[in-house]
Motif scaffolding. Structure first.
Motif, PDB file in Angstrom:
ATOM      1  N   HIS A  25       0.830  -1.208   0.000  1.00  0.00           N
ATOM      2  CA  HIS A  25       0.000   0.000   0.000  1.00  0.00           C
ATOM      3  C   HIS A  25       0.861   1.255   0.000  1.00  0.00           C
ATOM      4  O   HIS A  25       0.621   2.195  -0.766  1.00  0.00           O
ATOM      5  N   SER A  26       1.889   1.300   0.859  1.00  0.00           N
ATOM      6  CA  SER A  26       2.713   2.504   0.977  1.00  0.00           C
ATOM      7  C   SER A  26       3.445   2.819  -0.323  1.00  0.00           C
ATOM      8  O   SER A  26       3.448   3.965  -0.790  1.00  0.00           O
ATOM      9  N   LEU A  27       4.080   1.819  -0.916  1.00  0.00           N
ATOM     10  CA  LEU A  27       4.861   2.069  -2.122  1.00  0.00           C
ATOM     11  C   LEU A  27       3.965   2.397  -3.316  1.00  0.00           C
ATOM     12  O   LEU A  27       4.266   3.299  -4.106  1.00  0.00           O
ATOM     13  N   LYS A  28       2.868   1.672  -3.448  1.00  0.00           N
ATOM     14  CA  LYS A  28       1.962   1.963  -4.558  1.00  0.00           C
ATOM     15  C   LYS A  28       1.336   3.344  -4.400  1.00  0.00           C
ATOM     16  O   LYS A  28       1.125   4.057  -5.383  1.00  0.00           O
ATOM     17  N   GLU A  29       1.041   3.719  -3.171  1.00  0.00           N
ATOM     18  CA  GLU A  29       0.471   5.042  -2.925  1.00  0.00           C
ATOM     19  C   GLU A  29       1.456   6.131  -3.322  1.00  0.00           C
ATOM     20  O   GLU A  29       1.092   7.133  -3.952  1.00  0.00           O
ATOM     21  N   ALA A  30       2.740   5.933  -2.968  1.00  0.00           N
ATOM     22  CA  ALA A  30       3.747   6.932  -3.300  1.00  0.00           C
ATOM     23  C   ALA A  30       3.854   7.125  -4.814  1.00  0.00           C
ATOM     24  O   ALA A  30       3.913   8.256  -5.309  1.00  0.00           O
ATOM     25  N   VAL A  31       3.862   6.015  -5.569  1.00  0.00           N
ATOM     26  CA  VAL A  31       3.970   6.102  -7.024  1.00  0.00           C
ATOM     27  C   VAL A  31       2.704   6.728  -7.623  1.00  0.00           C
ATOM     28  O   VAL A  31       2.769   7.556  -8.534  1.00  0.00           O
ATOM     29  N   ALA A  32       1.526   6.346  -7.072  1.00  0.00           N
ATOM     30  CA  ALA A  32       0.269   6.897  -7.580  1.00  0.00           C
ATOM     31  C   ALA A  32       0.190   8.401  -7.347  1.00  0.00           C
ATOM     32  O   ALA A  32      -0.249   9.158  -8.223  1.00  0.00           O
TER      33      ALA A  32
END
Length: 435
Positions: A246-253
């Motif tokens: 969740h954290s990494l995908k959120e950062a990229v999004a």
């Protein structure tokens, strides 16, 4: 708080007092043939407000008998005055950077249980002045965490005394104790919007996935409750997989949508004993989750700065590892009972310092491993760098004079035991980290 803000707050308090006095005066005059005594109730109310405020800050703050004796027959006015003064003090605490959880935690450390209960109810009462949408989600969550069984109603004092079966002298003592606490706590850096000032802006940023956090909390609760290490590892691995993804995908999004990295702040309260060693553990978790942290020693709390998602991960992991550390030190005391070594302060301090250091090493390795798995997306590393930079800049702005101080312990048995316990601690990572 600057001179201008102090003057504004004092003016606001004077307006409230005049309003309360005027209200009581109008009530008295609306009754047929009001007596001189009734017409004087407004002045009595104002005198009581002044007396309560002075009693809370004076050199002898517990002048309970004097207050009750001088205002015998004006119990209703005393009730109203107590509400007004306590609510003003709570509002001033909000202005000075405190939140509901902060007030609850500092009260737990400085006043007795009755005063904590009274303050909790007063906080809930004060919050009723605001509509829910104007309170930040974390502010609402903090209120929910301290909400008492019985919904409080104003005026509070005599109702509280009846519910808790205490006499008038005891309840006035509690009120003055609460007031004394509220007027003596220092100002803090504000980490949340003031009540009434939060505005939800659709699309302004990624919302924390509450469903994901609920699943993570459930998994961690099961991991801490089970007696089987393999089951705990499987549960916690699944939890960390959810959190990291969740954290990494959120950062990229966020980067893809043109959203700048924004840092927030959060306070974690650390209980005695061995606070310094526990703080070292909290700071290790913060660093592994791209957060910066500082210890406010005189209060017993740590302020962490980072993205909201990283702070959520930090909060969950810190809470769990503090529980595990306490449990591990009890086990170590049974396993290393040589000439009473484990019963010494030096052993326990060394254990926790070494535990924190080793946990920091394992978390750093785990963070690097999890990040490496997503490096196929070339946007990831610049985005994480931007998050780290935002946290560093916010931290420097909030705590420009903060300096690092190493924590050293000298008990070799405790140090070895602490590192060994840290090697077996459940880290909420997807893969086991070799010791």
């Amino acid at each position: 708080m600057g001179k201008s803000n102090r003057e504004k707050r004092m003016a606001k308090q004077r307006r409230r007092r005049r309003s309360a006095a005027q209200h009581e005066h109008r009530r008295s005059n609306s009754e047929p043939n009001p007596s001189d005594s009734e017409r004087g109730r407004a002045q009595i109310l104002e005198n009581l407000i002044i007396a309560l405020s002075a009693a809370a800050v004076g050199s002898a703050p517990w002048r309970v008998a004097e207050l009750l004796e001088q205002h015998r027959g004006f119990e209703r006015e005393l009730d109203i005055a107590a509400d007004l003064v306590v609510q003003e003090a709570i509002d001033a605490a909000w202005q000075n950077g405190w939140s509901p959880t902060d007030l609850h935690e500092v009260a737990r450390r400085r006043v007795n249980a009755a005063a904590v209960r009274y303050l909790d109810e007063a906080i809930v009462l004060e919050s009723q002045r605001y509509s829910a949408p104007t309170l930040h989600p974390r502010w609402r969550a903090e209120l929910a965490a301290i909400t008492t069984r019985t919904a409080p109603t104003a005026p509070q004092m005599w109702r509280w005394a009846a519910r808790n079966s205490v006499d008038e002298r005891a309840v006035v003592t509690v009120v003055l104790e609460v007031l004394h606490l509220l007027v003596t706590i220092p100002p803090l850096q504000r980490v949340l919007p003031l009540p009434g000032e939060h505005r939800h802006v659709s699309g302004a940023g990624t919302e924390v996935d509450e469903k994901m956090l609920a699943r993570v909390r459930a998994l961690l609760a099961k991991a801490e409750a089970t007696e089987y290490p393999d089951e705990a590892e499987a549960l916690s691995s699944k939890a960390q997989a959810l959190m990291v993804r969740h954290s990494l995908k959120e950062a990229v999004a966020d980067h893809g949508k043109g959203r700048a990295s924004v840092a927030a702040a959060r306070r974690i309260w650390v209980d005695n004993p061995y606070v310094a060693a526990k703080v070292a553990l909290v700071q290790a978790v913060a660093q592994a989750n791209r957060c910066r942290a500082v210890w406010i020693k005189n209060l017993g709390c740590v302020v962490a700065v980072g993205s909201e998602t990283d702070l959520d991960m930090f909060d969950l992991l810190t809470t769990s590892l503090l529980v595990q550390a306490n449990r591990a030190i009890l086990v170590a005391g049974r396993l290393h009972g040589v000439r009473g070594q484990t019963r010494t302060k030096s052993f326990r301090l060394a254990f926790l310092v070494a535990y924190a250091a080793r946990i920091g090493e394992r978390l750093a390795a785990a963070s690097s491993s999890a990040t490496a798995e997503m490096q196929r997306d070339e946007r990831l590393l610049p985005v994480l760098a931007a998050r780290t930079r935002a946290a560093d800049e916010a931290f420097a702005r909030l705590f420009p004079t903060a300096v690092g101080t190493p924590l050293v312990a000298y008990d070799p048995v405790g140090t070895d035991a602490g590192r060994a316990a840290a090697d077996t601690a459940v880290l909420y990572v997807r893969d086991a980290i070799a010791s």
